[in-house]
Motif scaffolding. Structure first.
Motif, PDB file in Angstrom:
ATOM      1  N   ASN A 191      31.097  30.990  91.132  1.00 28.75           N
ATOM      2  CA  ASN A 191      31.531  31.839  90.028  1.00 28.75           C
ATOM      3  C   ASN A 191      31.143  31.198  88.690  1.00 28.75           C
ATOM      4  O   ASN A 191      30.546  30.119  88.643  1.00 28.75           O
TER       5      ASN A 191
ATOM      6  N   HIS B 223      34.321  37.014  81.535  1.00 29.93           N
ATOM      7  CA  HIS B 223      34.711  36.935  82.946  1.00 29.93           C
ATOM      8  C   HIS B 223      35.376  38.245  83.389  1.00 29.93           C
ATOM      9  O   HIS B 223      35.063  38.777  84.463  1.00 29.93           O
TER      10      HIS B 223
ATOM     11  N   TRP C  25      33.960  41.066  86.308  1.00 32.70           N
ATOM     12  CA  TRP C  25      34.666  41.575  87.490  1.00 32.70           C
ATOM     13  C   TRP C  25      34.951  43.066  87.370  1.00 32.70           C
ATOM     14  O   TRP C  25      34.955  43.797  88.376  1.00 32.70           O
TER      15      TRP C  25
END
Length: 406
Positions: free
Chosen positions: A56, A69, A73
């Motif tokens: 990640n 981030h 997602w």
């Protein structure tokens, strides 16, 4: 019988050979896994930098990185849902309405609600994805009201930093890969260290909780200033000025690298940012300015041969040895300095011009070193003229370099 016997032997031979090959393959695979595990066991995650078997993004240290981030997602979830729905319907239709179970193709009417549906729904999805993405992008580009402004200059192959505005204004220095890491890399058998090829001699130091504006440019080719934990990646282009910003929310060391292929030393151009408390930053600024004052040499001073050679040795190790080698012999297309006609010439003008402006030809290339001070350039040239087999006794004075700049 003889024929069958020969075929049997060949079959047995082939079977044995295949068995041996499989055994060797399994052994090599096992060895590879063991070596990989052993290497990973010796190296730990680097706080603020890469992690072992990392999949990640880096853990975020700024709000912008956190937003990136979340956006990643969010987009991945939407794309996954679209993928599952579209391919689910498609494969269901293929299996349920296949010809083998008696279904026949037919023309279906296209009612207006179908046309509107496959136009409006994708439009709404795109808008739903664009709004948060635009918000983050606009925030990334808002460099106003910064507490500190620092210029980052990319050069083959190091970074130069200059504090332009705010506390620490006037401080400037070069940040270069630690020479020990370069030696480890050249050996082909580097030690298992957590910060391999990321350790520098002079990290960029900034205070926590302050908005730091980074202005990027370059001296030679395109570079890119990137620190993943800050969510920052900005190209540094010769002749152009770009900017970005970050506000670190916690103290610590954070690492990045040049993210634009910039030549053969591209892998040896790390970025190290040290985020400290305000009190520690103020002390660092005071100490740095005192050190700069102590090193502020007068270029009109007459230096002795011994003084310049001693000073030049450290300048050579930090800036020149990576290409020309500690022995001065060069390597491959890198010209040797030991025995070089230009280095040994009694007329210093050509060598000074090479150091100031570099060389960019088909036969040889070398970056410009005008970012070094007059004393540093004079010292490293004097060192080259009086090291290895070059016992010329010649001295290049800083005032010669100063005159050539003008």
């Amino acid at each position: 019988m003889m024929k069958h016997s020969g075929q049997t032997r060949r079959r047995h031979g082939v079977g044995a050979w295949r068995g041996a090959k499989d055994a060797v393959g399994a052994a090599l695979l096992g060895l590879g896994v063991w070596v990989s595990n052993a290497a990973h066991a010796a190296v730990n995650d680097l706080p603020g930098g890469p992690a072992v078997n990392q999949l990640n993004f880096h853990p975020p240290a700024t709000r912008i990185a956190e937003e990136q981030h979340w956006l990643h997602w969010f987009m991945l979830a939407i794309c996954s849902i679209i993928f599952v729905v579209v391919f689910g319907v498609m494969f269901y239709s293929i299996v349920k309405h296949r010809k083998s179970v008696g279904h026949k193709s037919q023309e279906l009417p296209e009612p207006i609600w179908v046309e509107l549906g496959w136009t409006i729904v994708p439009l709404l999805i795109v808008i739903g994805m664009a709004l948060p993405a635009t918000k983050v992008l606009v925030a990334q580009k808002d460099t106003t009201n910064s507490d500190l402004t620092i210029k980052a200059v990319g050069m083959q192959w190091k970074w130069g930093y200059e504090y332009l505005k705010g506390e620490g204004e006037g401080i400037q220095f070069l940040s270069t890969l630690d020479p020990k890491h370069r030696v480890m890399s050249d050996s082909g058998k580097p030690e298992a260290v957590d910060d391999y090829l990321l350790k520098v001699d002079n990290p960029l130091v900034v205070p926590v909780g302050k908005k730091i504006r980074i202005i990027t440019t370059a001296n030679d080719v395109i570079h890119a200033w990137m620190v993943p934990a800050f969510g920052v990646k900005q190209d540094a282009i010769p002749g152009f000025v770009r900017d970005t910003w970050f506000r670190a929310e916690k103290t610590g060391d954070f690492y990045g690298q040049c993210a634009e292929l910039c030549g053969k030393e591209h892998a040896y151009m790390p970025i190290h940012v040290r985020v400290v408390t305000q009190e520690e930053y103020t002390k660092w600024v005071d100490d740095r300015k005192k050190a700069m004052a102590a090193l502020a040499d007068d270029p009109n001073k007459e230096w002795t041969l011994a003084e310049l050679v001693k000073r030049g040795e450290s300048v050579y190790a930090a800036n020149c040895a990576a290409c020309h080698q500690a022995s001065g012999k060069g390597a491959g297309p890198i010209k040797p300095l030991d025995g070089s006609a230009i280095v040994m010439a009694t007329d210093h003008a050509q060598l000074i011009q090479v150091m100031l402006n570099g060389v960019n030809g088909a036969a040889a290339q070398m970056p410009a070193w005008k970012q070094l001070s007059d004393v540093e350039l004079a010292a490293v040239m004097t060192y080259a003229k009086n090291s290895w087999s070059n016992n010329s006794g010649q001295v290049v004075q800083p005032k010669e370099v100063l005159a050539a700049r003008q």
